[in-house]
Design an enzyme around this catalytic site. Structure first.
Site, short mmCIF file in Angstrom:
data_model
loop_
_atom_site.label_atom_id
_atom_site.label_comp_id
_atom_site.label_asym_id
_atom_site.label_seq_id
_atom_site.Cartn_x
_atom_site.Cartn_y
_atom_site.Cartn_z
N CYS A 106 -17.31 55.12 52.46
CA CYS A 106 -17.58 56.00 51.32
C CYS A 106 -18.90 56.73 51.53
O CYS A 106 -19.60 56.52 52.51
CB CYS A 106 -17.62 55.20 50.02
SG CYS A 106 -19.06 54.15 49.87
N CYS A 107 -19.25 57.55 50.58
CA CYS A 107 -20.44 58.38 50.73
C CYS A 107 -21.57 57.89 49.82
O CYS A 107 -22.47 58.65 49.48
CB CYS A 107 -20.10 59.84 50.41
SG CYS A 107 -18.77 60.48 51.43
N GLY A 108 -21.53 56.65 49.41
CA GLY A 108 -22.52 56.16 48.47
C GLY A 108 -23.42 55.09 49.02
O GLY A 108 -23.82 55.13 50.18
#
Length: 273
Positions: A106-108
């Site tokens: 993910c991008c978090g």
């Protein structure tokens, strides 16, 4: 493609309140633990395509290797979720801050930052390549047209290494950072010269994305999405031209417009008597 990067999944689709049973194409996600010289280095989650390029680009980005020639051997078992890498130079794993970390797709927050490694490998980009606005639009169109798996799944990112006229290498992954590592790996394997190259990208420009671009030595990053403030501060410091929100015939130039033909011409016109 190395393994299956997509699956058909039966879903119930609603149009207003009317249900329809149909198959939906879903992006594949695989865990991969990287072992270096017999020791566990990191576990990442990725799409099972171009995994060799991903691993090599990731190790270069992390400062473990500098050239493809430093890889003595690489054995990938995507089904079991392991990659065994032997490098020619000694690695003191006790001195590697990011040993045994988990790297999410993910991008978090699951993606961690290790600024000590970044300081060692990030570099100011002196590349003087110039691109026109029309070329930025055209390259973004070409990336979107070539993004087959995004059209089918809607669940992947894409990145492309380009000249000002064409795509040289395109990579796809569920993680936007992984696409850049795959590009970097391909650059190292094929020994692609970068003086006249730029990156066209589908994802948001975070500080980590920007750092990966600097480690490759690329001077221009073109994205259809938005940058963060930290990414722009780093771009200013590292000499990288950031272009975002490239959609249709619109785009924003955030940093170092010296590489945009129309910006250079405008400045020259203003200075001419």
């Amino acid at each position: 493609m190395d393994e299956t990067v997509k699956y058909d999944w039966e879903i119930i689709h609603f149009n207003e309140s009317s249900p329809i049973l149909q198959d939906e194409t879903i992006a594949s996600e695989n865990p991969l633990t990287v072992m270096i010289n017999g020791m566990e280095f990191a576990t990442m989650v990725c799409s099972p395509s171009n995994v060799k390029e991903l691993i090599i680009g990731f190790l270069a980005s992390e400062g473990i290797i500098h050239t493809f020639r430093e890889i003595a051997s690489i054995d990938i078992d995507i089904k079991q979720g392991f990659a065994y890498v032997e490098v020619t130079r000694p690695i003191d794993m006790a001195q590697v801050d990011h040993s045994k970390r988990f790297i999410g797709s993910c991008c978090g927050k699951s993606r961690q930052f290790y600024f000590k490694s970044d300081v060692k490998t990030a570099k100011t980009v002196l590349n003087q390549l110039v691109v026109s606005v029309a070329q930025c639009y055209t390259l973004m169109e070409k990336l979107q047209q070539a993004s087959i798996y995004f059209k089918e799944t809607g669940g992947v990112h894409n990145a492309a290494l380009c000249s000002v006229k064409e795509i040289i290498s395109i990579q796809t992954d569920i993680g936007r950072h992984n696409t850049l590592d795959k590009i970097y790996g391909d650059i190292l394997i094929r020994e692609i010269p970068l003086r006249d190259k730029l990156i066209v990208f589908s994802g948001r420009i975070s500080s980590e994305v920007l750092l990966k671009i600097s480690k490759m030595g690329i001077g221009i990053l073109v994205s259809k999405s938005a940058p963060t403030d930290l990414a722009l501060k780093l771009a200013n410091d590292l000499g990288i031209t950031v272009i975002g929100f490239v959609r249709g015939r619109k785009m924003n130039v955030y940093t170092h417009p010296k590489r945009i033909y129309e910006a250079i011409k405008t400045k020259q016109d203003q200075l001419s008597p």
